[in-house]
Design a protein around this motif. Structure first.
Motif, short mmCIF file in Angstrom:
data_model
loop_
_atom_site.label_atom_id
_atom_site.label_comp_id
_atom_site.label_asym_id
_atom_site.label_seq_id
_atom_site.Cartn_x
_atom_site.Cartn_y
_atom_site.Cartn_z
N ASN A 2 15.96 4.39 40.14
CA ASN A 2 17.28 5.00 39.95
C ASN A 2 18.38 3.95 39.86
OD1 ASN A 2 16.40 7.65 39.92
ND2 ASN A 2 16.48 7.83 42.14
N GLN A 3 18.22 2.88 40.68
CA GLN A 3 19.23 1.82 40.67
C GLN A 3 19.23 1.10 39.33
OE1 GLN A 3 18.77 -1.03 43.80
NE2 GLN A 3 20.72 -2.04 43.39
N VAL A 6 20.97 3.35 36.72
CA VAL A 6 22.42 3.34 36.88
C VAL A 6 23.01 2.05 36.35
CG1 VAL A 6 24.27 3.27 38.59
CG2 VAL A 6 22.46 4.97 38.79
N ILE A 282 19.22 16.90 43.25
CA ILE A 282 19.97 15.72 42.83
C ILE A 282 21.44 16.11 42.79
CG2 ILE A 282 20.38 14.06 40.97
CD1 ILE A 282 17.48 14.45 40.11
N LYS A 286 24.88 10.51 41.84
CA LYS A 286 23.62 10.40 41.10
C LYS A 286 23.51 11.51 40.07
CE LYS A 286 19.93 9.37 43.45
NZ LYS A 286 18.71 9.50 44.30
#
Length: 434
Positions: A2-3, A6, A282, A286
């Motif tokens: 996820n990081q 992003v 979610i 995010k």
């Protein structure tokens, strides 16, 4: 994972913004430069669609929270988006008529002020008054009135500013890109602000509106010698009827396609917002980044398309056709209810299709209508887009009570209708100002 996603998304946004600024200060199309004195005008006008989009789309990730806090139904929460758009639909033609008669800037500035006041009322009522759903809708009602004379009037203003049609197309591309970039930023900013208190996005609206108002007031200058002819309503309606009689096929087609695109886009975003929070847990920033992924492709593609189309109306037609084919194909894919990652990837591709289409539709209307009636027709076109925005979320909220495939098959059929209309009714040799 996820990081990384992003980080890549933020990097893409950074380079995208750099390209927009480069376009405003460097060469445009085949080496021709935008007039130096018009760069600040265009940048200031570009703040309008950005602010108007943030003022509406920023609330999409907030709707599930508003449902819980205000103790309202899913359908009622969708009306927070819809009431804004329905009111704008009603007043946009009036704003267009007045902008053709008394001047663009004299309509844009009061409209931005009214939009800011509406946002302030919604935010303060949510803050200080418990169970303030109906008062929030009242503020959104006023905000919709303001929106009717802002972005819709900014479009013909670009057409008035430049004599070269390549500059007009590029300027419209910047406006459409600002609009779609606002959609990219909206879920991220909305989710971020709402992570503190759910109604902060409402309070941000007046700040954004008054900021855009100051930019327009100081930097946007009417064309030299601009004197609007005083025309009676009877003569005005006669002129509109005459233009429709001559050009109804392609004008009606552009209107219809714009409405279909916005209905599918905002309906799908409403569904995705619910899907992320209710089924995949979610939320917060995010969720905002995930909602922004398909909108990023839309924004980037709109920017590139606006730079490339120039005066080539045949290219505009086939980009519209190809864009709607892509959108239809992705709606068919989504009807099979794929995994979340595949779902978002399909929407990313659908965003490319929409990004090919919207700048082309803008250019058709702006370059195909005489200046004295351009504001009216671009505003009528904006009304059709707002109809899509207004009815997309409640329609999809209703369809969500049935099997999901029905929602996307209906979207695919609407896209197919747009494809047929483009193929048979938009004829480039008929789209002119003669």
């Amino acid at each position: 994972m996820n990081q990384i996603m992003v980080t890549l998304h933020l990097s893409g946004i950074k380079y995208f913004l750099r390209d927009i600024l480069t376009t405003l200060v460097q060469t445009n199309q085949g080496g021709a430069q935008l007039e130096d004195k018009k760069k600040l005008d265009l940048a200031s006008l570009a703040s309008i669609p950005l602010v108007m989009t943030l003022g509406n789309s920023m609330l999409i990730p907030v709707l599930p929270m508003a449902q819980r806090e205000l103790e309202i139904s899913k359908f009622q929460s969708s009306l927070i988006i819809t009431v804004y758009s329905v009111v704008a639909i009603i007043f946009i033609p009036v704003a267009g008529y007045l902008s053709d008669r008394i001047g663009r800037k004299k309509i844009i500035i009061p409209s931005l002020f009214i939009s800011g006041i509406g946002g302030l009322i919604s935010g303060l009522c949510a803050w200080f008054i418990p169970h303030s759903y109906w008062l929030i809708l009242l503020g959104r009602f006023l905000q919709g009135i303001g929106a009717s004379g802002a972005f819709p009037v900014a479009i013909p203003t670009v057409g008035d500013m430049f004599k070269n049609q390549d500059d007009v197309s590029s300027g419209l591309g910047v406006l459409e890109t600002s609009n779609t970039f606002g959609k990219v930023l909206s879920p991220i900013l909305g989710a971020f602000l709402a992570s503190f208190i759910w109604y902060i996005p409402l309070l941000a609206i007046p700040v954004l509106s008054f900021g855009s108002l100051l930019l327009v007031a100081f930097f946007v200058k009417p064309p030299k010698g601009e004197k609007k002819e005083v025309v009676t309503v009877k003569k005005f309606l006669s002129n509109i009827k005459k233009i429709f009689k001559q050009k109804w096929k392609w004008i009606s087609s552009v209107f219809l396609i714009g409405g279909i695109i916005m209905l599918i886009l905002f309906g799908t975003l409403f569904y995705l917002s619910d899907l992320l929070e209710e089924k995949n847990h979610i939320n917060g920033i995010k969720k905002g980044f995930v909602l922004a992924i398909p909108l990023f492709s839309l924004s980037l593609c709109s920017f590139i398309t606006g730079k490339k189309i120039g005066e080539n109306k045949a290219l505009m037609k086939w980009l519209t056709f190809g864009g709607m084919v892509i959108l239809m194909a992705m709606m068919i894919v989504l009807s099979f209810n794929p995994s979340l990652y595949f779902f978002i990837g399909s929407l990313f591709i659908a965003g490319i299709g929409i990004g090919l289409t919207l700048p082309s539709l803008d250019a058709f209307i702006t370059e195909g209508i005489e200046e004295e009636n351009r504001g009216t027709f671009t505003c009528l076109y904006s009304s059709m887009r707002f109809i899509g925005v207004a009815f997309g979320p409640p329609l999809f909220a209703f369809l969500m009570t049935y099997p999901i495939r029905l929602m996307f098959w209906l979207s695919a059929l609407l896209a197919l209708l747009a494809i047929i209309v483009t193929l048979f009714f938009i004829r480039p040799n008929q789209v002119n100002t003669k």
